[in-house]
Design an enzyme around this catalytic site. Sequence first.
Site, PDB file in Angstrom:
ATOM      1  N   CYS A   1       0.826  -1.206   0.000  1.00 24.18           N
ATOM      2  CA  CYS A   1       0.000   0.000   0.000  1.00 24.18           C
ATOM      3  C   CYS A   1       0.864   1.261   0.000  1.00 24.18           C
ATOM      4  CB  CYS A   1      -0.917  -0.031   1.227  1.00 24.18           C
ATOM      5  SG  CYS A   1      -1.748   1.515   1.597  1.00 24.18           S
TER       6      CYS A   1
ATOM      7  N   CYS B   1       0.104   3.712   2.829  1.00 24.47           N
ATOM      8  CA  CYS B   1       0.587   3.126   4.093  1.00 24.47           C
ATOM      9  C   CYS B   1       2.077   3.398   4.262  1.00 24.47           C
ATOM     10  CB  CYS B   1       0.343   1.617   4.123  1.00 24.47           C
ATOM     11  SG  CYS B   1      -1.386   1.133   4.027  1.00 24.47           S
TER      12      CYS B   1
END
Length: 122
Positions: A49, A52
């Site tokens: 991600c 993230c």
Amino acid sequence: MLRRFAAPRVAATAAAMRTAVTSFEGTRNDFVFETKEGSVIVDFYTDWCGPCKQFAPTFLKMSEENPNVKFLKVNVEDNEEVGAAFNVRSIPTIVALKDGEIVKTVEGPIVAKINEALAKIQ
């Protein structure tokens, strides 16, 4: 299993060790045990991600600025049971807990909302 991450420091102190971010791996019961007391902020993420990865340094800095709060990272691909228990539908999802109870959930790395969550659990 818990792994600790700490920002590099010239002189490590006891306070620096307390503010490390802990990577959680285990069952839902392990997670309940780990979060049942005190103030906890959990970052549900995955390795692939992009947002993230971009949020990780901010999360670490937040842990350094809030030494009385436990900061956990949970990879939802490695800990599907825990992610499902918290209805994680998008990543990153940040959950604030106080004595094992959910106080606030924030979908996305929205720092202002995460700071609001931190204020509620301290």
